[in-house]
Design a protein around this motif. Structure first.
Motif, mmCIF file in Angstrom:
data_model
loop_
_atom_site.group_PDB
_atom_site.id
_atom_site.type_symbol
_atom_site.label_atom_id
_atom_site.label_comp_id
_atom_site.label_asym_id
_atom_site.label_seq_id
_atom_site.Cartn_x
_atom_site.Cartn_y
_atom_site.Cartn_z
ATOM 1 N N TYR A 60 1.112 -1.216 -0.207
ATOM 2 C CA TYR A 60 0.004 -0.384 0.367
ATOM 3 C C TYR A 60 1.114 1.038 0.049
ATOM 4 C CZ TYR A 60 -4.013 -2.588 0.840
ATOM 5 O OH TYR A 60 -4.959 -4.044 0.713
ATOM 6 N N PHE A 61 1.893 1.202 0.595
ATOM 7 C CA PHE A 61 2.577 2.796 0.673
ATOM 8 C C PHE A 61 2.983 2.646 -0.448
ATOM 9 C CE2 PHE A 61 7.187 4.238 1.355
ATOM 10 C CZ PHE A 61 6.685 5.015 2.877
ATOM 11 N N GLY A 62 4.215 1.405 -1.112
ATOM 12 C CA GLY A 62 4.318 1.807 -2.613
ATOM 13 C C GLY A 62 4.005 2.080 -3.710
ATOM 14 N N GLY A 63 1.935 2.115 -2.963
ATOM 15 C CA GLY A 63 1.328 2.263 -4.705
ATOM 16 C C GLY A 63 1.362 1.475 -5.331
ATOM 17 N N TRP A 64 1.643 0.480 -4.943
ATOM 18 C CA TRP A 64 1.324 -0.721 -6.065
ATOM 19 C C TRP A 64 2.593 -1.189 -7.050
ATOM 20 C CZ3 TRP A 64 -2.759 1.574 -3.380
ATOM 21 C CH2 TRP A 64 -2.850 0.378 -2.364
ATOM 22 N N LEU B 200 7.268 6.347 11.942
ATOM 23 C CA LEU B 200 8.268 6.769 10.640
ATOM 24 C C LEU B 200 7.373 5.757 9.050
ATOM 25 C CD1 LEU B 200 10.192 8.798 11.561
ATOM 26 C CD2 LEU B 200 10.443 7.955 9.051
ATOM 27 N N THR B 201 6.980 4.963 9.345
ATOM 28 C CA THR B 201 6.042 4.546 8.385
ATOM 29 C C THR B 201 4.317 4.871 7.651
ATOM 30 O OG1 THR B 201 6.845 2.451 8.056
ATOM 31 C CG2 THR B 201 5.443 2.358 6.979
ATOM 32 N N ILE B 202 4.007 5.176 9.480
ATOM 33 C CA ILE B 202 2.823 6.008 9.031
ATOM 34 C C ILE B 202 2.615 7.402 8.461
ATOM 35 C CG2 ILE B 202 0.862 6.462 10.765
ATOM 36 C CD1 ILE B 202 1.167 4.037 12.267
ATOM 37 N N VAL B 203 3.927 7.737 9.222
ATOM 38 C CA VAL B 203 3.583 9.700 9.264
ATOM 39 C C VAL B 203 4.588 9.483 7.588
ATOM 40 C CG1 VAL B 203 5.517 11.380 9.606
ATOM 41 C CG2 VAL B 203 4.271 9.557 11.150
ATOM 42 N N ALA B 204 5.067 8.676 6.691
ATOM 43 C CA ALA B 204 5.894 8.479 5.647
ATOM 44 C C ALA B 204 4.217 8.829 4.789
ATOM 45 C CB ALA B 204 6.379 7.671 5.262
ATOM 46 N N LEU B 205 3.606 7.713 5.270
ATOM 47 C CA LEU B 205 2.199 7.164 4.552
ATOM 48 C C LEU B 205 1.153 8.840 4.113
ATOM 49 C CD1 LEU B 205 1.052 4.384 5.538
ATOM 50 C CD2 LEU B 205 0.309 5.062 3.217
ATOM 51 N N VAL B 206 1.386 9.230 5.534
ATOM 52 C CA VAL B 206 -0.039 10.626 5.466
ATOM 53 C C VAL B 206 0.628 11.169 4.052
ATOM 54 C CG1 VAL B 206 -0.860 11.908 6.503
ATOM 55 C CG2 VAL B 206 -0.245 10.395 7.743
#
Ligand SMILES: Nc1ncnc2c1ncn2[C@@H]1O[C@H](COP(=O)(O)OP(=O)(O)OP(=O)(O)O)[C@@H](O)[C@H]1O
Ligand SMILES: Nc1ncnc2c1ncn2[C@@H]1O[C@H](COP(=O)(O)OP(=O)(O)OP(=O)(O)O)[C@@H](O)[C@H]1O
Ligand SMILES: [Mg+2]
Ligand SMILES: [Mg+2]
Lengths: 516, 378, 310, 314
Positions: free
Chosen positions: C238-242, C283-289
């Motif tokens: 999800y993070f990498g946008g597929w 950090l992953t959550i923050v980056a995701l936002v």
């Protein structure tokens, strides 16, 4: 793709369906239907909603398997297990809801499912070349590198046709191709169809609009209730004959009636808004609708009609301008409040935006008003009152449903539209926005919906009608506003302007010039 | 519409009410059939381990249903499953997938522990309800975060809840070794990662001697009924369901879709938090490592077994709890490696979700067959 | 604090990060295939465990890492077919079937380990493989060209996956099936077959992710070796946008922060270890936002395809 | 399973029945394995399964499940029921009251709840930690030592605390860096933590819990880093690199409990594994060539601790 990049390949010239029977749980969708089409002709398939037209065609295209009966291609009996089989046999189908992948380009959509000359790699450059060839040969203008989501509905349809032609389809099925098109686009489509037919292709044409059938088709087959009523040549047949075959009785166009106008209900001034793609699509709209008046919006789709409707309903934020309802500024009022202020809305995409398939008839009827004081006790729903009201409305609007608990996915499209109509009208709105209220709806239901809209008008509601069916707009509206590039080009009274004059304005010609 | 169309529609619309009874039977018997098939495959594994499957499965059955202790154990297990499952149900109804129950349980347990220890001297009638409320709030904070991120920034909730589970775990590690550590352990030099024992005034009453069964089970059942009423009888529940089934139509009806998605996740977190509180207040009487026992995940499965319906969840979580307890009993009785339990449960879950489609299809086929005759005559 | 910023530490962090990222890349790229075709596979962790065990066991018994890779691929295929059957053919709710698969994989790998191996034993897995010449470049060589084979393969997987998804006929089919299966179906694309392929291929990569863990990174197996790594891998998709490159960025971000926190602990920087361990997740959550609003999932994700005919 | 067909019953005497409930697997190379091995050793000494029956429940990380298991074993008439995990205390306290005839033992903790049928046991892990620390300080060339572990609790903490004291007793200038990964099962991170220590210059590593196997793997891959083990003998994981392990040997305690039972004493006592009572042992790895003076220093430390000359704070 290897096989059809050689255009010399032989193309099929006829398809025949014999004694087709198809059942769904609880529905006999087709019963002993015979149907055939030959190269060089356009054969219409007519019938009311749910008559079984799409089902018949889905069998021809390998999406469904017939329970009984045969399919013959060039006289040879074939069995289609999947669309792949039908495509291989030279049959193409263009669905009403386009079968395109929005995130892919035109070329990629065409190449999908084909084998490449450079397996496993794609040969998109070759496909693109051939797409351009086809587009030139048949006059199908498209940009092969564009993404589908960037295209207008008409362009998307042309991509669909190219897809079929690319696969060397001899016979092409068009399921309600004009339902989503503007009059101009319909004319363009007909020109293209004539060109392609002349080059030895055959078409099956499904539509609810009889004048289209009369205009473009050579033969017509009518289905009613899954059964075949008959096949006629369009020569020497009248609209009334067709209606009788379809419905089993006469349906006459509504007589046009003028009526007294009331106060100004809704007043829009200098309305501006951004579109989905970060460009301003409403660029200063001014209009007024009076109580007891239907104002029709005419325009080629994509000129801001959708955004206008959304701004009026509160689904889209206006960046400038004002909307007054009975003098009150509602420009930035949330949708919910506008609804209680007396606004109603029949959305364009009825299954997507208008109703919830899994909800029951009753739940759908109260989708918007479930929290109105009379429907609740505190935070609890007042089922007794809702049930009673549902029964009344279902009866009044003759919505056909086994029970009011039935999920609406089990209802026919026409009945769903009636339910939405009932929901919006039964709250006695001051102002109604009706977007494409009869798209894809059959003649009988269309007549009913028109009648209801006129009744509502007569009871004093101000109605904004947005329709791409210019005939509908002309026959229902008291005044017609023509939109072009986010602005109102001109507003004319009914009968003040001819179809041609409106068409000119829709193309951006100023009112003064068009009316000359 | 005209008279003709009315008649037409009547004839082509099947009366959907009639086949309901056998459809229901099929729907309810299918999961059992699937479970049976899964256990059949499990029997093969057992044979490979040189264990008599009859003996093993008999141990499950007798273990759970053959004694009061077995029955109470299954209820003790079912309680957090039910509680977590309720949250999953609410979220699922709003079309939000809550993988974050593990973390939410932890937050609820942390909240309950801190509160009960902070207000030790309160009488039970004040301490118990307030502790439950605090744990609900604590859990809902952990549901609100992904909910808000989804509503405001469209952050996918699967991702954020997975991350928040890990964060909650570390948070608990930190607190249970720091401010919340049992001073007795420090004094004895054992430094155990567990909190001090909660005051007895915060304990949920044990119902049957020699068992862990406590009033938490009744709380959970009560909550299930409340959630049912909430989802199907209230305006908020109506909107949550509408949002889940069709966000577009909901938006067009003036429902604030992101708000209700966030709300459903927040509520889901609250119920998972309550599960954590019940574990602390009713079962362990203190906070310790492994408090979640994986209920955050098995709660999802229980919710599915219950057809994502709060009332269906009551028997479903009991059934699933029985299965878990029975599997443990089997492990002890025939001394197979405990990993076999996971194998069996995995198979059961796979077969049960896989079977839903078959039952739907069979129901449809029956309908179609029964109509065939009618169709041909018309 | 100047020690923190020294070159040796930075090199150390990046080297660690590259190693740590390896299993995530395998598993996330695999999951990306599955999800691009419209199937969420939450069972990645279970598949990884089975793959990790099989590879480990084969090395333990034969000493041959290539047999191990083959074995991991075979069990990956088996697990992938099982997931496909339940989720694609049986149209099951994908989130649930994934969790079922996870439980099965967790149980199966532990059971086999218990029965066939017994107690923890280390193995001789993939050895670090210095790339001639490149490994001698100062700093860069140290970081990038002294790893074991699976690490190289993981990083080569990124362009390979991109090429496959964007440039081949199969890639086009996978993308189309995940966006609009009905459209693909109407063009004669066998939606079911494509999804079977994507899910199974994804499972093979997940299985290899497990194998890279047990035969290259830690050289042993124990129960629940992956410790939930597979769930993070799903999140990274999800993070990498597929997109393979996005996944690479996500995996590197996650593992760099992880490596960073390990180094900070080793260097005795005064942060509580729990906070340090939390860091990558936070950090992953923050980056995701920051990135997420521009990402659109495959339109048919998590929607079983059914032509509608009975 | 362990239950092979029982030998033909020669005697009428029923075997002693012992059940144990453990939080991890019997094969974890650490805490659970130390107890299981001890039980099996005692069983062998007593004359096999005919004399002593062992049943176990492993991976009982979930306390309610463990409680159910403990209660089941007690009600099935087992003579001795062991809850081998500090999280089982509350359950033991409750269940023991219900089965006053049954012997319960649990650990690691020191609390018998004042019940006459409960033993508590713990390990003075700091003692072996100290000895390991002395050796580590002496074999380290780089004067840098790394510690890895999941979380800083229980005997992991006391072991490390002792270790640090042992190191300091030899050379206070040596730095001991600690990393905690926060997870009992994340071997990959544990491995990377060990590699980080190595990259930062450590040449000696130690650590606790089952996941340290990952660290040992890292040491082994590096080939030149030494390892000190605790809880179980970890030499088999890297026969060249493991210098010594502190081994928990519960067998003396188990035998004592059995003997007490024969005399009618069912509990009320706390056992502490110590070097003094042979509950803790330092096993030197034969595969590692330990310099004689280091071994001598270690033995001196052992004697010092046994005699009380050296005190190690937990
Ligand atoms: N997949 C299906 N499953 C069950 N019933 C179906 C299915 N598709 C169509 N039907 C039913 O079969 C009948 C014929 O439907 P069909 O779509 O062919 O009508 P149509 O003539 O194309 O209608 P419209 O004018 O609205 O497009 C309807 O009663 C419809 O409800
Ligand atoms: N799977 C289904 N089950 C039951 N009824 C269905 C199903 N699919 C379609 N229908 C019914 O078939 C009728 C026609 O469907 P719809 O209008 O969506 O498609 P269509 O217009 O016939 O197809 P096309 O888009 O190809 O023209 C409606 O009454 C709808 O409710
Ligand atoms: Mg149709
Ligand atoms: Mg239609």
């Amino acid at each position: 793709m290897s096989n059809s990049s050689s255009p010399a390949q032989a193309r099929i010239t006829s398809v025949e369906m014999r004694n087709i029977v198809k059942r769904f749980p609880g529905v006999l969708a087709n019963y002993n239907v015979n149907f055939d089409v030959k190269a060089g002709e356009v054969h219409a398939l007519l019938g009311e909603n749910g008559a079984g037209k799409s089902t018949l065609m889905r069998q021809l295209y390998g999406l469904y398997k017939p329970d009984e009966g045969q399919i013959l291609v060039d006289g040879k009996e074939l069995v289609f297990n999947s669309p792949a089989d039908a495509i291989r046999s030279g049959i193409g189908m263009i669905h009403q809801h386009f079968m395109l992948v929005p995130t892919l380009t035109v070329t990629e959509n065409v190449a999908l499912g084909l084998s490449s000359t450079r397996e496993p790699m794609l040969d998109l450059d070759l496909v693109e070349k051939r797409v351009l060839e086809l587009s030139k040969l048949y006059g199908l203008k498209v940009d092969p590198t564009a993404y589908i989501w960037q295209l207008s509905v008409g362009e998307q349809q042309r991509v669909e046709i190219i897809k079929a032609l690319y696969r060397n389809a001899g016979i092409i099925i068009l399921d309600e191709p004009t339902a989503v098109l503007t009059p101009q686009e319909v004319n363009d489509l007909f020109a293209i169809l004539k060109k392609i037919t002349a080059q030895g292709h055959g078409f099956i044409f499904i539509s609810h609009k009889l004048h289209e059938v009369m205009a473009i088709c050579d033969r017509v087959t009518v289905l009613r209730d899954g059964q075949m009523i008959g096949t006629r040549s369009t020569e020497g047949i009248t609209r009334d004959d067709l209606v009788k075959m379809m419905v089993g009785r006469d349906v006459k166009p509504l007589p046009l009636q003028d009526h007294p106008e009331g106060e100004v209900r809704i007043k829009v001034a200098g309305l501006r808004a951004m579109g989905d793609r970060d460009a301003e699509t409403l660029r200063g709209v001014d209009l007024e609708i009076r109580s007891g008046e239907i104002l029709g919006i005419a325009g080629v789709s994509g000129n801001g009609q959708r955004e206008l409707a959304q701004c009026l309903t509160g689904l889209r934020r206006a960046s400038a301008g004002t909307i007054l309802l009975d003098g009150e500024d509602i420009t930035h009022m949330p949708l919910l409040q506008r609804m209680s202020a007396g606004q109603a809305y029949i959305p364009e995409e009825r299954m997507q935006d208008g109703a919830i398939r899994e909800f029951s008839v009753q739940e759908n009827l109260f989708l918007r008003d479930h929290s109105a004081p009379e429907n609740t006790h505190g935070i609890f729903l007042n089922f007794k009152r809702m049930e009673q009201r549902t029964r009344e409305v279902v009866k009044e609007y003759s919505v056909k449903t086994p029970t009011i608990e039935t999920p609406i996915k089990n209802l026919s499209g026409g009945n769903i539209q009636k339910l939405i109509l009932a929901r919006e009208l039964s709250r006695q709105p001051k102002f109604l926005i009706a977007a494409q209220p009869t798209r894809g709806v059959d003649i009988g239901a269309t007549e009913y919906i028109h009648q209801k809209l006129l009744e509502q008008r007569d009871s004093g509601t101000a109605i904004l009608l947005i329709s791409e069916d210019l005939d509908e707009t002309r026959s229902l509206s008291d005044r017609i506003a023509v939109m072009f590039e986010g602005k109102i080009v001109g507003i004319v009274k009914r009968n003040q302007a001819t179809v041609e004059q409106i068409g000119l304005m829709m193309a951006g010609v100023s009112m003064a010039e068009a009316m000359k | 519409m005209s008279q003709d169309t009315v008649v037409k529609n009547e004839s082509s619309q099947p009366n959907k009410e009639k086949p309901k009874w056998d459809e229901l039977l099929l729907k309810t018997s299918m999961p059992f059939l699937a479970m049976f098939t899964a256990l059949l495959i499990g029997a093969v594994v057992l044979l490979l381990l040189q264990v008599n499957p009859f003996e093993a499965y008999a141990a499950i059955f007798v273990g759970v249903f053959g004694s009061v202790s077995g029955l109470t154990q299954s209820l003790v297990k079912a309680t957090p499953l039910l509680m977590v499952g309720l949250g999953i149900c609410i979220a699922f109804r709003a079309s939000v997938i809550n993988i974050g129950a593990e973390g939410q349980i932890i937050l609820g347990a942390l909240g309950a522990t801190s509160w009960a220890l902070a207000f030790k001297e309160w009488p039970a009638w004040a301490l118990i309800p307030s502790t439950l409320v605090v744990s609900f709030l604590a859990g809902s904070v952990w549901g609100f975060i992904p909910g808000y991120l989804k509503a405001r920034f469209k952050v996918n909730e699967i991702l954020s809840t997975v991350m928040l589970n890990a964060i909650a775990l570390q948070l608990m590690n930190m607190l249970v070794r720091g401010p919340l550590i049992d001073q007795a352990g420090v004094a004895a030099g054992t430094y155990l990662a567990q909190s001090e024992k909660l005051p007895e005034t915060s304990w949920l009453a044990r119902l049957i001697p020699q068992s862990l069964l406590n009033t938490g089970t009744f709380i959970a059942i009560g909550m299930a009924i409340l959630v049912y009423i909430f989802l199907w009888r209230t305006t908020i529940g109506f909107r949550i369901r509408a949002v889940g089934l069709n966000p577009d139509a909901s938006r067009y009806s003036g429902i604030n879709v992101p708000f209700y998605q966030a709300l459903s996740l927040t509520l889901a977190g609250g119920f998972a938090g309550l599960a954590g509180a019940i574990e602390v207040m009713g079962v362990h009487h203190r906070l310790l490592e492994g408090i979640t026992s994986g209920y955050g995940f098995s709660g999802i499965v229980a919710a599915l077994f219950g057809g994502l319906h709060p009332l269906g969840l009551i028997p479903a979580s009991w059934l699933f709890g029985s299965l878990l307890v029975g599997a443990d009993k089997m492990q002890r009785a025939v001394q197979v490696p405990s990993a076999l339990i996971d194998v069996l449960l995995g198979l059961v879950v796979l077969f049960v979700v896989g079977s839903a489609y078959l039952s739907k299809k069979w129901a449809a086929n029956r309908l179609s067959n029964s109509k065939k005759a009618n169709g041909a005559q018309s | 604090m100047e020690q923190v910023l020294s070159q040796a530490v930075l090199v150390g962090i990046i080297t660690s990060a590259i190693r740590l990222a390896t299993p995530y890349i395998f598993a996330s790229i695999g999951e990306a295939f599955s999800q691009t075709s419209g199937v969420v596979n939450l069972g990645v962790d279970g598949i990884m465990l089975v793959g990790a065990f099989m590879a480990y066991y084969v090395v333990l018994k034969t000493g041959n890492v290539w047999f191990a890779v083959l074995a991991a691929m075979l069990v990956g295929i088996a697990m992938g077919l099982l997931m496909s059957f339940i989720s694609v053919s049986m149209r099951a709710e994908q989130g649930i079937s994934g969790i079922g698969l996870y439980m099965l994989g967790l149980g199966l790998s532990s059971l086999l380990f218990k029965v066939l191996v017994g107690s923890v034993q280390t193995i001789e897995g993939f050895k670090p493989l210095d790339i001639p010449f490149l490994a001698d470049i100062p700093v860069i060589g140290e970081i990038f060209f002294k790893n074991s084979l699976p690490v190289y393969v993981a990083f080569l997987l990124i362009p390979a996956a991109w090429w496959f998804l964007e440039k081949t006929t199969w890639g086009l089919k996978i993308r189309a099936v995940g966006q609009n299966p009905a459209a693909a179906d109407s063009l004669g694309v066998d939606v079911i077959k494509v999804r079977y392929f994507a899910v199974t291929f994804g499972a093979v990569l997940a299985s290899l992710a497990g194998a890279s863990l047990s035969t290259a990174l830690v050289n042993l197996f124990q129960e629940n070796l992956t410790a939930g790594l597979g769930f993070i891998a799903v999140a990274l998709v999800y993070f990498g946008g597929w997109k393979p490159v996005g996944i690479l960025v996500g995996a590197l971000l996650f593992s760099t922060v992880n490596a960073f926190q390990l180094w900070m602990q080793v260097l005795g920087v005064d942060i509580p270890s729990d906070v340090a361990v939390m860091l990558p997740y936070l950090l992953t959550i923050v980056a995701l936002v920051a990135v997420t609003s521009r990402i659109r999932p495959p339109a048919a994700l998590n929607k079983p395809f059914d032509r509608g005919e009975n | 399973g362990t239950a092979a067909p029982a030998a033909p019953a020669e005697e009428a005497a029923k075997p002693l029945r012992v059940a144990v409930v453990m939080p991890s697997a019997t094969t974890d190379m650490a805490f659970s394995q130390s107890m299981y091995s001890a039980l099996v050793a005692v069983q062998k000494e007593m004359g096999g399964e005919a004399k002593m029956e062992i049943k176990y429940s492993e991976n009982m990380f979930k306390v309610p499940d463990a409680a159910a298991a403990l209660r089941d074993y007690a009600s099935q008439g087992f003579d001795i029921v062991i809850g081998h995990g500090s999280q089982y205390g509350a359950s033991i306290e409750e269940i023991a009251k219900d089965f006053p005839e049954t012997v319960f033992a649990w650990g690691t903790d020191v609390n018998t709840f004042g019940l006459p049928n409960v033993y508590a046991y713990t390990a003075a892990a700091q003692e072996g930690g100290y000895v390991n620390g002395v050796m580590a300080a002496m074999v380290s060339q780089s004067k840098q030592i790394g510690v890895t572990g999941p979380v800083e609790v229980g005997d992991a903490k006391t072991y490390i605390d002792g270790f640090v004291q042992g190191v300091a007793s030899v050379d206070p200038s040596i730095t001991v860096n600690k990393t905690w990964t926060g997870s009992f099962s994340d071997v990959a991170l544990m491995t990377e933590a060990a590699k980080t220590h190595i990259a930062a210059g450590a040449d000696v590593l130690t650590g606790s819990s089952q996941s340290v196997v990952g660290s040992i793997g890292a040491a082994k891959e590096n080939g030149a880093v030494m390892w000190f083990g605790t809880q179980s003998d970890q030499a088999s994981l890297a026969d060249k690199l493991v210098v010594a392990s502190q081994v928990y040997d519960w067998s003396a305690m188990i035998k004592q409990i059995i003997a007490n039972k024969a005399e009618g004493k069912l509990g009320g006592e706390t056992f502490v594994l110590q070097l003094k009572n042979d509950g803790l042992k330092i096993t030197f790895n034969a595969g590692y060539n330990l310099p004689a003076e280091v071994k001598a220093a270690a033995e001196a430390a052992i004697e010092g601790i046994k005699s009380g000359a050296i005190t190690v704070e937990p």
